[in-house]
Design an enzyme around this catalytic site. Structure first.
Site, PDB file in Angstrom:
ATOM      1  N   PRO A  99       0.844  -1.193   0.000  1.00 46.01           N
ATOM      2  CA  PRO A  99       0.000   0.000   0.000  1.00 46.01           C
ATOM      3  C   PRO A  99       0.877   1.240   0.000  1.00 46.01           C
ATOM      4  CG  PRO A  99       0.056  -1.012   2.199  1.00 46.01           C
ATOM      5  CD  PRO A  99       0.797  -1.934   1.276  1.00 46.01           C
ATOM      6  N   CYS A 109       2.635   2.987   9.636  1.00 44.34           N
ATOM      7  CA  CYS A 109       2.909   4.339   9.128  1.00 44.34           C
ATOM      8  C   CYS A 109       3.275   5.269  10.283  1.00 44.34           C
ATOM      9  CB  CYS A 109       1.686   4.880   8.396  1.00 44.34           C
ATOM     10  SG  CYS A 109       1.958   6.553   7.818  1.00 44.34           S
ATOM     11  N   LYS A 163      -0.406  -4.955   8.799  1.00 45.74           N
ATOM     12  CA  LYS A 163       0.919  -4.587   8.288  1.00 45.74           C
ATOM     13  C   LYS A 163       1.610  -3.770   9.375  1.00 45.74           C
ATOM     14  CE  LYS A 163       3.243  -2.327   4.384  1.00 45.74           C
ATOM     15  NZ  LYS A 163       3.619  -0.966   4.825  1.00 45.74           N
ATOM     16  N   HIS A 222       7.211  -4.811   7.660  1.00 45.69           N
ATOM     17  CA  HIS A 222       8.279  -3.954   7.139  1.00 45.69           C
ATOM     18  C   HIS A 222       9.457  -4.142   8.090  1.00 45.69           C
ATOM     19  CE1 HIS A 222       9.519   0.377   5.718  1.00 45.69           C
ATOM     20  NE2 HIS A 222      10.477  -0.507   5.615  1.00 45.69           N
ATOM     21  N   ASN A 268       8.645  -7.350   3.986  1.00 44.05           N
ATOM     22  CA  ASN A 268       8.620  -6.120   3.199  1.00 44.05           C
ATOM     23  C   ASN A 268       9.791  -5.228   3.617  1.00 44.05           C
ATOM     24  OD1 ASN A 268       7.211  -3.006   3.761  1.00 44.05           O
ATOM     25  ND2 ASN A 268       7.360  -3.772   1.675  1.00 44.05           N
ATOM     26  N   GLY A 269      10.254  -4.420   2.663  1.00 42.07           N
ATOM     27  CA  GLY A 269      11.275  -3.425   2.956  1.00 42.07           C
ATOM     28  C   GLY A 269      12.549  -3.631   2.168  1.00 42.07           C
TER      29      GLY A 269
HETATM   30  C1  LIG Z   1       4.932   6.963  -1.357  1.00 47.66           C
HETATM   31  C2  LIG Z   1       4.741   5.922  -0.276  1.00 47.66           C
HETATM   32  C3  LIG Z   1       3.539   5.856   0.392  1.00 47.66           C
HETATM   33  C4  LIG Z   1       3.326   4.869   1.378  1.00 47.66           C
HETATM   34  N1  LIG Z   1       2.086   4.753   1.953  1.00 47.66           N
HETATM   35  C5  LIG Z   1       1.826   3.711   2.789  1.00 47.66           C
HETATM   36  C6  LIG Z   1       0.511   3.430   3.249  1.00 47.66           C
HETATM   37  O1  LIG Z   1      -0.465   4.108   2.894  1.00 47.66           O
HETATM   38  N2  LIG Z   1       0.345   2.388   4.107  1.00 47.66           N
HETATM   39  C7  LIG Z   1       1.390   1.587   4.497  1.00 47.66           C
HETATM   40  O2  LIG Z   1       1.195   0.632   5.250  1.00 47.66           O
HETATM   41  N3  LIG Z   1       2.629   1.812   4.054  1.00 47.66           N
HETATM   42  C8  LIG Z   1       2.872   2.842   3.197  1.00 47.66           C
HETATM   43  N4  LIG Z   1       4.129   2.997   2.677  1.00 47.66           N
HETATM   44  C9  LIG Z   1       5.183   2.054   3.053  1.00 47.66           C
HETATM   45  C10 LIG Z   1       5.230   0.889   2.059  1.00 47.66           C
HETATM   46  O3  LIG Z   1       4.023   0.164   2.076  1.00 47.66           O
HETATM   47  C11 LIG Z   1       6.397  -0.046   2.382  1.00 47.66           C
HETATM   48  O4  LIG Z   1       6.186  -0.598   3.663  1.00 47.66           O
HETATM   49  C12 LIG Z   1       7.744   0.664   2.380  1.00 47.66           C
HETATM   50  O5  LIG Z   1       7.877   1.516   1.254  1.00 47.66           O
HETATM   51  C13 LIG Z   1       8.901  -0.343   2.403  1.00 47.66           C
HETATM   52  O6  LIG Z   1       8.846  -1.201   1.287  1.00 47.66           O
HETATM   53  P1  LIG Z   1       9.793  -0.963  -0.025  1.00 47.66           P
HETATM   54  O7  LIG Z   1      11.180  -0.811   0.468  1.00 47.66           O
HETATM   55  O8  LIG Z   1       9.565  -2.166  -0.872  1.00 47.66           O
HETATM   56  O9  LIG Z   1       9.304   0.320  -0.660  1.00 47.66           O
HETATM   57  C14 LIG Z   1       4.360   3.982   1.716  1.00 47.66           C
HETATM   58  C15 LIG Z   1       5.572   4.065   1.027  1.00 47.66           C
HETATM   59  C16 LIG Z   1       5.777   5.011   0.040  1.00 47.66           C
HETATM   60  C17 LIG Z   1       7.093   5.055  -0.716  1.00 47.66           C
END
Ligand SMILES: Cc1cc2nc3c(=O)[nH]c(=O)nc-3n(C[C@H](O)[C@H](O)[C@H](O)COP(=O)(O)O)c2cc1C
Length: 336
Positions: free
Chosen positions: A12, A95, A134, A166, A206-207
């Site tokens: 998300p 978040c 999450k 994450h 995730n992460g």
């Molecule tokens: C632009 C942006 C918006 C995000 N919004 C949310 C969100 O609405 N809810 C959430 O649980 N995580 C949010 N995240 C976190 C991501 O879901 C994810 O946990 C985080 O980016 C780490 O994963 P990655 O390294 O694959 O990007 C957001 C991340 C980004 C970059």
């Protein structure tokens, strides 16, 4: 249980994973689980539901992520989401933004496992689809492995059997949400140990996962992988997901075919008064690593933004993608 597509999901992301983005990602993978942006329970209950929750059935499977900490409101919002047809309802406990903390939800809920458990129990009573969480591996000074396990056990005790984790902690004060996705170190091993200790739970990691090869390595330890930024910024990596993660034998879609798959949706969106850029902004990374990638991005940035931008702008982009892919195929053939 979570949805069987938990093996590979797109995270998300606020402002990014809207319905247009999901429809674009769906051109590459039929199977991956796609998440909405986070919606607060209040927005779902009081807002314009069709605008906030409406989605195209071809986006399926889609999981709705909710933010909130009031068990009654979350149950109501989950029920509304389930009526709209979402395949899973997910609670955001990860978040760290100030706005979210003011509302006492998101990552700060990691300090309140009892409350999260009540939220989950109440949401589960309201819907038949899976309710998942999450979260992070910790927050602030509450970041020991024992704290993490206690949180998971308490929430699992309320019937949540699937967690997307994450794999870094969040600092609630002093770091921006963006920095909170980069600065705290990743600790994948802690997530692996959670799965080893609680094999009955579905654990999605995730992460910082940048490629499908990396994602595959994680699957030796956990049940699923969730990609956020890499999927958004280099969406063509999704083209191999069904073959590599779900055993599909279908041909890998091309970049041009993915754009072509958006034509009807763009036409409908334009006809209803929307802008082309609402959709095409999610495609800017499509040509990443290809000849002509910069030109492609510039084409959309210069031509897709105004209200007058029509379907011809997308047709020209399809042409660019087709030419780049032909050129790449020929270059590979020549090398061989
Ligand atoms: C632009 C942006 C918006 C995000 N919004 C949310 C969100 O609405 N809810 C959430 O649980 N995580 C949010 N995240 C976190 C991501 O879901 C994810 O946990 C985080 O980016 C780490 O994963 P990655 O390294 O694959 O990007 C957001 C991340 C980004 C970059």
């Amino acid at each position: 249980m979570s949805h069987p597509s938990h093996r590979f999901s797109v995270a998300p992301m606020m402002d990014w994973t809207d319905r247009h983005c999901r429809l674009f990602h769906r051109q590459f993978t039929r199977r991956a689980l796609l998440y909405t942006e986070m919606l607060t329970a209040d927005a779902v209950i009081h807002g314009d539901r069709t605008r906030l929750l409406g989605f195209d059935p071809s986006e399926h499977p889609v999981a709705l992520q909710l933010g909130g900490s009031d068990p009654i409101k979350l149950a109501e919002a989950a029920g509304i989401g389930a009526e709209f047809g979402y395949a899973e309802i997910n609670l955001n406990v990860g978040c760290p933004s100030d706005r979210v903390q003011e509302g006492r939800f998101g990552a700060c809920l990691m300090a309140e496992p009892d409350l999260v458990a009540r939220c989950v129990a109440s949401m589960r009573e309201a819907v038949d689809v899976p309710v998942t969480v999450k979260c992070r591996i910790g927050i602030d000074d509450q970041d020991s492995e024992a704290d993490f396990q206690r949180f998971i056990d308490r929430v699992a005790g309320a019937g949540c059997t699937s967690f997307a984790v994450h794999a870094r902690k969040a600092w609630l004060k002093g770091l921006s949400p963006k920095a909170n996705r980069e600065v705290p170190p990743l600790d994948y091993a802690r997530v692996y140990r959670l799965k080893a200790a609680r094999p009955d739970l579905v654990i999605v990691i995730n992460g910082g996962i940048a490629t499908l090869a990396e994602a595959e390595l994680h699957l030796a330890h956990v049940d699923g992988v969730m990609l956020g930024r890499a999927a958004y910024q280099t969406p063509y990596l999704l083209a191999e997901v069904d073959r590599r993660f779900f055993g599909s034998t279908q041909a890998t879609p091309t970049r041009a075919s993915a754009l072509r798959g958006l034509l009807a949706h763009c036409e409908r969106h334009l006809a209803s008064g929307g802008r082309l850029n609402n959709i095409t902004r999610h495609t800017l990374g499509l040509m990443h690593g290809m000849k002509g990638a910069r030109l492609f991005r510039r084409h959309f940035s210069e031509n897709a933004v105004g209200f007058e931008a029509g379907i011809d702008v997308l047709l020209a982009a399809i042409d660019m993608a087709e030419r780049a892919e032909t050129w790449q195929r020929e270059a590979v053939a020549q090398e061989a």
